[in-house]
Enzyme design. Sequence first.
Site, PDB file in Angstrom:
ATOM      1  CG  HIS A 157      -2.064  -1.008   1.080  1.00 53.31           C
ATOM      2  ND1 HIS A 157      -2.518  -1.503  -0.114  1.00 53.31           N
ATOM      3  CD2 HIS A 157      -2.825  -1.620   2.038  1.00 53.31           C
ATOM      4  CE1 HIS A 157      -3.500  -2.368   0.091  1.00 53.31           C
ATOM      5  NE2 HIS A 157      -3.708  -2.469   1.391  1.00 53.31           N
ATOM      6  CG  HIS A 231      -7.977  -0.368   2.252  1.00 49.42           C
ATOM      7  ND1 HIS A 231      -8.514  -1.024   3.322  1.00 49.42           N
ATOM      8  CD2 HIS A 231      -7.015  -1.173   1.773  1.00 49.42           C
ATOM      9  CE1 HIS A 231      -7.886  -2.180   3.500  1.00 49.42           C
ATOM     10  NE2 HIS A 231      -6.975  -2.296   2.555  1.00 49.42           N
ATOM     11  CD  GLU A 368      -8.213  -3.620  -0.610  1.00 51.89           C
ATOM     12  OE1 GLU A 368      -7.035  -3.311  -0.849  1.00 51.89           O
ATOM     13  OE2 GLU A 368      -8.492  -4.527   0.190  1.00 51.89           O
TER      14      GLU A 368
HETATM   15  C1  GLA Z   1      -5.162  -5.113   2.096  1.00 57.38           C
HETATM   16  C2  GLA Z   1      -4.318  -6.320   2.159  1.00 57.38           C
HETATM   17  C3  GLA Z   1      -4.515  -7.052   3.421  1.00 57.38           C
HETATM   18  C4  GLA Z   1      -4.300  -6.141   4.605  1.00 57.38           C
HETATM   19  C5  GLA Z   1      -5.180  -4.940   4.482  1.00 57.38           C
HETATM   20  C6  GLA Z   1      -4.896  -3.948   5.566  1.00 57.38           C
HETATM   21  O1  GLA Z   1      -6.435  -5.379   1.762  1.00 57.38           O
HETATM   22  O2  GLA Z   1      -4.516  -7.169   1.035  1.00 57.38           O
HETATM   23  O3  GLA Z   1      -3.646  -8.146   3.494  1.00 57.38           O
HETATM   24  O4  GLA Z   1      -2.965  -5.744   4.643  1.00 57.38           O
HETATM   25  O5  GLA Z   1      -5.015  -4.322   3.262  1.00 57.38           O
HETATM   26  O6  GLA Z   1      -4.899  -4.515   6.806  1.00 57.38           O
END
Ligand code: GLA
Length: 403
Positions: A157, A231, A368
């Site tokens: 991210h 997100h 997402e």
């Molecule tokens: C994303 C990732 C997950 C986790 C979340 C945040 O969706 O794919 O593995 O890291 O973000 O907690």
Amino acid sequence: MNLRLYIRLRTERNRARVAHKFLCFPALAALLTCLTLTSLCEAQAAKKIQPNVSKQPFGKMDDGTQVDLYTLTNAHGVEARITNYGGIVVSLKVPDRTGKLDDVVLGYDNLDGYLKNNGPYMGALIGRYANRIAKGRFKLNGVEYRLAQNNGENHLHGGLKGFDKVFWSAQSGTRPNGASLTLTYVSKDGEEGYPGNVRVTVVYTLTNANELRIDYSATTDKTTVINLTHHSYFNLAGQGQGDILQHQMFINANRFTPTDQSSIPTGKLKNIRGTPFDFLKPAAIGARIDQDDEQLGFGHGYDHNWVLNKQGQALTLAARVREPKSGRIMEVFTTEPGIQFYTGNFLDGTITGKAGKVYNRRYGFCLEAQHFPDSPNQPGFPTVVLQPRGKYRQTTIYRFFAK
Ligand code: GLA
């Protein structure tokens, strides 16, 4: 006047009266209906809420920067609160089948919550690269770039200070179809290890069709990689109202990208048929989540990228989720080739969110819209390279209704 004449005249008069009654009554009724409708319409028009945006202080960042909270409302009273810290959707109130509004996203009551605890990236804009890049490395034109390894040995991210943790310039406005907030951010060459000065614009629009629409665009002055997403953790029963395992999920995908143990795609596209990843026929999220399946084991539940059934960059239906008790339904449309369906497997009850609600495991799910994880290292995946003369664009819509 003789009797016959008298009788004839009376009969004529009676006929005329009857005719008058039958002719005039409908005309009168129509006139009355018309008048009533007009005044009803006028009353409705007077009552109709216009899309609106208001702004209030939300707190201060550690460097003293003042952060605001924007409240967007549409013509039906649906409300989204968005802050210019991380472009975070702080709350989203949508109606259930009786018209009752509830907040359907997880989050915190104040900026401090996001500054201190936003490990789960609640409600935030994610960039420059949403999801994982293996070992925090990729090559472009023969040059290797190194990024923060902030998720085991992988990059997640956007790194230590991704787009979810920066201040965005904000401009709000109303349009006939809704209320909008335009956020802009310039990510400097070398920020978090990525090449190029990248200018990003994200427009959130709360439309009168009860959609939260997100239009992303970006340009660069050096060849780079980019993959943006949003997100929010959704719970269509209302935030903090238990887990999301009874929600019925449909995902418009015949394939997903299986991963290794550290959630990096193997590069293969696997058919979902006969696996717990088949959501072509709607199924409860919880129906197969704890099955003995290697991929579910790697993700501690669902935390995978589905390869959407689509042609090119068309805006198409990616997923539809229904919460049985409230009757709320959310549809996700996107121009992106993939969607990460994550079931809040890492929420563990250590976070107390809005209105004192404790967020336990699987109390929210994320959808997402994105390019596939680790695309910079996967030549077989759709490209995420952005050239100086090119323009990155994405549209994703979360649409709400109830049945
Ligand atoms: C994303 C990732 C997950 C986790 C979340 C945040 O969706 O794919 O593995 O890291 O973000 O907690």
